[in-house]
Enzyme design. Sequence first.
Site, PDB file in Angstrom:
ATOM      1  N   SER A   6      -9.356   1.912   3.645  1.00 55.14           N
ATOM      2  CA  SER A   6      -8.593   2.634   2.653  1.00 55.14           C
ATOM      3  C   SER A   6      -7.679   1.732   1.817  1.00 55.14           C
ATOM      4  O   SER A   6      -7.234   2.144   0.757  1.00 55.14           O
ATOM      5  CB  SER A   6      -7.748   3.693   3.345  1.00 55.14           C
ATOM      6  OG  SER A   6      -6.858   3.087   4.266  1.00 55.14           O
ATOM      7  N   SER A  15      -9.236  -0.487   7.823  1.00 56.33           N
ATOM      8  CA  SER A  15      -8.795  -0.359   6.430  1.00 56.33           C
ATOM      9  C   SER A  15      -8.245  -1.607   5.777  1.00 56.33           C
ATOM     10  O   SER A  15      -8.053  -1.618   4.564  1.00 56.33           O
ATOM     11  CB  SER A  15      -7.739   0.726   6.327  1.00 56.33           C
ATOM     12  OG  SER A  15      -8.378   1.946   6.168  1.00 56.33           O
ATOM     13  N   LYS A  30       0.861  -1.185   0.000  1.00 52.30           N
ATOM     14  CA  LYS A  30       0.000   0.000   0.000  1.00 52.30           C
ATOM     15  C   LYS A  30       0.897   1.235   0.000  1.00 52.30           C
ATOM     16  O   LYS A  30       1.954   1.229   0.657  1.00 52.30           O
ATOM     17  CB  LYS A  30      -0.869  -0.045   1.264  1.00 52.30           C
ATOM     18  CG  LYS A  30      -1.834   1.109   1.423  1.00 52.30           C
ATOM     19  CD  LYS A  30      -2.640   0.928   2.719  1.00 52.30           C
ATOM     20  CE  LYS A  30      -3.654   2.021   2.932  1.00 52.30           C
ATOM     21  NZ  LYS A  30      -4.431   1.838   4.177  1.00 52.30           N
TER      22      LYS A  30
HETATM   23  N1  GLN Z   1     -12.549   4.110   7.308  1.00 52.21           N
HETATM   24  C1  GLN Z   1     -11.813   4.460   8.478  1.00 52.21           C
HETATM   25  C2  GLN Z   1     -11.364   5.901   8.403  1.00 52.21           C
HETATM   26  O1  GLN Z   1     -11.622   6.512   7.430  1.00 52.21           O
HETATM   27  C3  GLN Z   1     -10.638   3.557   8.635  1.00 52.21           C
HETATM   28  C4  GLN Z   1      -9.422   4.006   7.929  1.00 52.21           C
HETATM   29  C5  GLN Z   1      -8.212   3.168   8.216  1.00 52.21           C
HETATM   30  O2  GLN Z   1      -8.277   2.139   8.888  1.00 52.21           O
HETATM   31  N2  GLN Z   1      -7.074   3.648   7.750  1.00 52.21           N
HETATM   32  O3  GLN Z   1     -10.780   6.416   9.290  1.00 52.21           O
END
Ligand code: GLN
Length: 475
Positions: free
Chosen positions: A149, A173, A74
């Site tokens: 994400s 994420s 990532k």
């Molecule tokens: N969807 C969550 C957020 O926007 C989780 C994001 C993540 O785990 N990086 O914060």
Amino acid sequence: MYKSFDEIKAAIANKETSCVALVENYLARIEEKKHLNVWNEVYADEAIAQAKKVDEKIASGTAGRLAGMVVGLKDVIAYKDHGLQASSKILDKYVSPFSATATERLLDEDAIIIGRQSCDEFAMGSSNENSAFGVVKNNIDETRVPGGSSGASAVAVSDNHCLVSLGSDTGGSVRQPAAFTGTVGLKPTYSRISRWGLIAYASSFDTIGIISHNVPDAALVLEIIAGQDEQDATVSQQPVPAYSTSVSDKPKEKLRIAYIKETVESEHLNKDISEKTFNKIKALKAEGHTVEGIEFPLLDYLLPTYYILTTAEASTNLERFDGVRYGYRTDQPKDLEALYKKSRSEGFGDEVKRRIMLGTFVLSASYYDAYFSKAQKVRRLIKETTEKILSEYDFILMPTTSTPSFKIGEYGENNLLELYLGDLYTVHASLAGLPAISIPNGEDKDGLTIGLQIMANRFEEEKMLAFSNYLSELD
Ligand code: GLN
């Protein structure tokens, strides 16, 4: 295409394939599926050159434990002398001068890194629609999001662009995209894996996570990248068990499993997800395990606590991107202040700016106690209450998400809150710092994949992985 590292190792041993052939196949697949927009950069020539070296090592019997494993990173995980930009314009053309500890440990065992994958900008989001590189499509239904994400990292595995991806999980994420793409997503205990070289979003929540086709592959990668690291003072000193060996152990005794009634029995829960979750519960009971519905009175506080604390931490972490030290800088600012302001306004996307503003607000002198301090106290309560449940039960079981993947563009400025609400089931483990994993749990009536989440107590990855592996095979 091979769906497990064991198959790959066997195929290499039988001379059915080689590392070079594997990389060539993945590169062809990446090219064929370019329209999904998974990769911010592919290291084609380099991966082939690396594959040649690993093939030589295999021939001479000196290869590491991950020889033949092709991995994607990532775009928040550093790889020395390679671009790194958290899918943000503000890190435009930035090249990392060092590698993340996790990256180094993979390379030391002869994994081959094939490229860096898109994500929501600075890992903020649940759909992989907020990337400076554009929207990423779900390979299972291209009109839908892959989750976020780490959406692209999940598609890369599900769609066979590489065998395993390293993502990051701050509030779900890795787990939510895994659920949306039919893959396994592992978030370890906070501090299990070094964060050195991971671009920070919310430092007291961030963990590197693993996306794979199956639990044993995730266990092996965890075993290799977890553990003590001089570069990260917050990383745990606890020894790293041989996860890759114990993952195939069947439960030696009957287990006690809890599910939070309101999550599994909620009328808001998608019907197919509810049915599939109950099917697993029934299967576990049929095997003689105890599965009980319990109350979790703090459920309503999970999302507000998560969004107050993560935006606060993000607002301070992202202060360093000032247009001076790294990446993007605005053209011809009229003075120094304009340089900072314009570089940041032009370099960050809307979602990141929204969170920086929210975070700055909750940290401001007049609201600090009302929001930030209070949220920290609530976080402690969440942690203690959850640990108490886990002292009485082996695991907490719940769906990973309350809906399957949604349509691209379904959530915008006007219904953003609903998108945030979708994180309800995954932020729990992140707030409590506990390990959690999402495993595939069938499909809904339209063929969209469903995830089942298992949460365990701190540093109980070994038990959690073995149980998840057992549960994957239980019908
Ligand atoms: N969807 C969550 C957020 O926007 C989780 C994001 C993540 O785990 N990086 O914060």
